[in-house]
Write an enzyme that holds these catalytic residues in place. Structure first.
Site, PDB file in Angstrom:
ATOM      1  N   ASP A  35     135.224 -20.182 -20.019  1.00 14.97           N
ATOM      2  CA  ASP A  35     135.152 -19.628 -18.757  1.00 14.97           C
ATOM      3  C   ASP A  35     135.209 -20.620 -17.682  1.00 14.97           C
ATOM      4  OD1 ASP A  35     134.113 -17.647 -17.015  1.00 14.97           O
ATOM      5  OD2 ASP A  35     132.104 -17.543 -17.894  1.00 14.97           O
TER       6      ASP A  35
ATOM      7  N   CYS B 169     137.387 -14.704 -20.060  1.00 16.33           N
ATOM      8  CA  CYS B 169     136.971 -13.327 -19.432  1.00 16.33           C
ATOM      9  C   CYS B 169     137.616 -12.976 -18.289  1.00 16.33           C
ATOM     10  CB  CYS B 169     135.427 -13.272 -19.259  1.00 16.33           C
ATOM     11  SG  CYS B 169     134.856 -14.558 -17.929  1.00 16.33           S
TER      12      CYS B 169
ATOM     13  N   ARG C 216     125.634  -5.070 -11.367  1.00 20.01           N
ATOM     14  CA  ARG C 216     125.866  -6.669 -11.540  1.00 20.01           C
ATOM     15  C   ARG C 216     125.176  -7.160 -10.318  1.00 20.01           C
ATOM     16  NH1 ARG C 216     131.745  -9.647 -11.498  1.00 20.01           N
ATOM     17  NH2 ARG C 216     131.612  -8.974 -13.620  1.00 20.01           N
TER      18      ARG C 216
ATOM     19  N   ARG D 119     138.684  -3.936 -21.488  1.00 20.97           N
ATOM     20  CA  ARG D 119     137.037  -3.860 -20.757  1.00 20.97           C
ATOM     21  C   ARG D 119     137.134  -2.090 -20.316  1.00 20.97           C
ATOM     22  NH1 ARG D 119     134.865  -7.552 -17.589  1.00 20.97           N
ATOM     23  NH2 ARG D 119     133.335  -5.871 -17.269  1.00 20.97           N
TER      24      ARG D 119
ATOM     25  N   GLN E  16     131.548  -7.681 -21.390  1.00 24.42           N
ATOM     26  CA  GLN E  16     132.845  -8.615 -21.748  1.00 24.42           C
ATOM     27  C   GLN E  16     133.092  -8.811 -23.034  1.00 24.42           C
ATOM     28  OE1 GLN E  16     134.788  -9.917 -19.352  1.00 24.42           O
ATOM     29  NE2 GLN E  16     135.905 -10.393 -21.196  1.00 24.42           N
TER      30      GLN E  16
ATOM     31  N   HIS F 137     126.373 -11.012 -20.070  1.00 22.38           N
ATOM     32  CA  HIS F 137     127.694 -10.405 -19.777  1.00 22.38           C
ATOM     33  C   HIS F 137     128.164  -9.470 -20.748  1.00 22.38           C
ATOM     34  CE1 HIS F 137     130.897  -8.830 -17.247  1.00 22.38           C
ATOM     35  NE2 HIS F 137     131.580  -9.665 -17.295  1.00 22.38           N
TER      36      HIS F 137
HETATM   37  N1  NVA Z   1     130.674 -16.569 -15.810  1.00 22.50           N
HETATM   38  C1  NVA Z   1     131.311 -16.054 -14.808  1.00 22.50           C
HETATM   39  C2  NVA Z   1     131.913 -14.725 -15.512  1.00 22.50           C
HETATM   40  C3  NVA Z   1     132.795 -14.060 -14.368  1.00 22.50           C
HETATM   41  C4  NVA Z   1     133.199 -12.767 -14.914  1.00 22.50           C
HETATM   42  C5  NVA Z   1     130.290 -15.831 -13.821  1.00 22.50           C
HETATM   43  O1  NVA Z   1     129.282 -15.314 -13.660  1.00 22.50           O
HETATM   44  O2  NVA Z   1     130.883 -15.935 -12.286  1.00 22.50           O
HETATM   45  N1   CP Z   2     135.594 -10.767 -16.195  1.00 23.61           N
HETATM   46  C1   CP Z   2     134.898  -9.915 -15.455  1.00 23.61           C
HETATM   47  O1   CP Z   2     133.797  -9.749 -15.391  1.00 23.61           O
HETATM   48  O2   CP Z   2     135.823  -9.993 -14.354  1.00 23.61           O
HETATM   49  P1   CP Z   2     135.283  -9.346 -13.027  1.00 23.61           P
HETATM   50  O3   CP Z   2     134.383 -10.656 -12.284  1.00 23.61           O
HETATM   51  O4   CP Z   2     136.659  -9.551 -12.017  1.00 23.61           O
HETATM   52  O5   CP Z   2     134.740  -8.090 -12.879  1.00 23.61           O
END
Ligand code: NVA
Ligand code: CP
Length: 303
Positions: free
Chosen positions: A218, A258, A106, A286, A136, A133
């Site tokens: 989101d 998500c 990540r 997930r 997801q 992502h």
């Molecule tokens: N769009 C959000 C998704 C978190 C799972 C982010 O990147 O923070």
């Molecule tokens: N939806 C998702 O990826 O959640 P986290 O940021 O908690 O991993």
């Protein structure tokens, strides 16, 4: 190395046939898990998880998933690893991929992930970047299928920011052949080159939701963009998914998010906590879909 290593960096790295296979395996893995039946195909395999951003679901699902498949998972945060002190990502990839069998990352830039993958001897999985992502949407499309059958030919409404999750839905619409209505506030539009095929932009979020089989959104401010928080709160005000917007969608439309969610911002509490919301199944899936993904990347196509 003989066979070419497969990575999962973007949603369109896999074909629809491969997704159908993953979904079949997910069903099987999930059923066994629910019956408390041991399934340890990844005994002695290790997953390295590199996090440059926070996480609850992604870490939990990969770590628990690997454990449940008989393997082990190691968590590495930027600040605790040499990556945080400037060790080149290519060097990190060389080392990690000699000690572990699969890597989940990540990070911020998609290019960092691609650079890692180019130097890795083992499969690399995108656990979220600023651009995509995929894990997801893998879970989301599986969840849709569980609730309503195949997503092909259906209409999905994306309401909100043109972020990593939105970009991944755009790829999924191509792979699965469904229609994607996208409504973002002025100034936050999707880059035109991403709006291909079955995707249609809507200035008005209510029009985007009209007739949709699935409404999804989101956070207004993604990780890494916190400095824009106040401005975004103002700009996105009319893009909240509320009960009125859900009424514009089909009667049996689902709501997905998500997570993490901000009730009263991108979604009204009565929607996310209401009967059309499937966010907890979505989160649970997930785990099951990523177990199928790990199995596929490490062991290939099992019947
Ligand atoms: N769009 C959000 C998704 C978190 C799972 C982010 O990147 O923070
Ligand atoms: N939806 C998702 O990826 O959640 P986290 O940021 O908690 O991993």
């Amino acid at each position: 190395m003989t066979a070419k290593v497969r990575h999962y960096l973007r949603f369109d790295d896999f074909t629809r046939q491969e997704y159908e296979h993953l979904f079949e395996r997910t069903r099987w893995i999930k059923e066994r898990f629910k019956r408390y039946e041991r399934y340890w195909p990844l005994e002695d395999r290790t997953l390295a998880m590199i996090f440059e951003k926070q996480s609850t679901r992604t870490r939990l699902s990969f770590e628990a998933g690997m454990h449940q498949l008989g393997g082990a998972a190691i968590f590495l945060a930027t600040r605790d690893s040499q990556l945080g002190r400037g060790e080149p990502v290519e060097d990190m990839a060389q080392v990690v991929s000699r000690m572990c069998d699969v890597v989940m990352i990540r990070t911020f830039e998609q290019e960092t992930l691609s650079r890692f993958a180019r130097s890795s001897r083992v499969p690399v999985i995108n656990g979220l970047t600023n651009e995509y992502h995929p894990c997801q949407i893998l879970a989301d499309i599986y969840t849709y299928g569980e609730q309503r059958g195949p997503i092909r030919g259906r209409t999905v409404a994306w309401i909100g920011d043109s972020n990593n999750v939105c970009n991944t839905w755009l790829q999924a619409a191509q792979v699965f052949d469904f229609k994607l209505h996208v409504s973002t506030p002025p100034g936050y539009e999707v880059e035109p080159e991403r709006m291909v095929g079955n995707c249609e932009p809507f200035a008005d979020p209510m029009s985007a939701a009209r007739g949709a089989d699935l409404v999804t959104t989101d956070v207004w401010t993604s990780m890494g963009f916190e400095a824009e928080n106040e401005e975004r709160r103002r700009d996105f005000e009319a893009w909240q998914v509320d009960a009125e917007m859900m009424r514009a969608a089909k009667r049996d439309a689902l709501f997905m998010h998500c997570l993490p969610a901000h009730r009263g911002e991108e979604v009204a509490a009565e929607v996310i906590d209401g009967p059309q919301s499937v966010v907890w199944d979505e989160a649970e899936n997930r785990l099951h879909t990523q177990k199928a993904l790990l199995e596929y990347l490490l062991l290939g196509k099992l019947e």
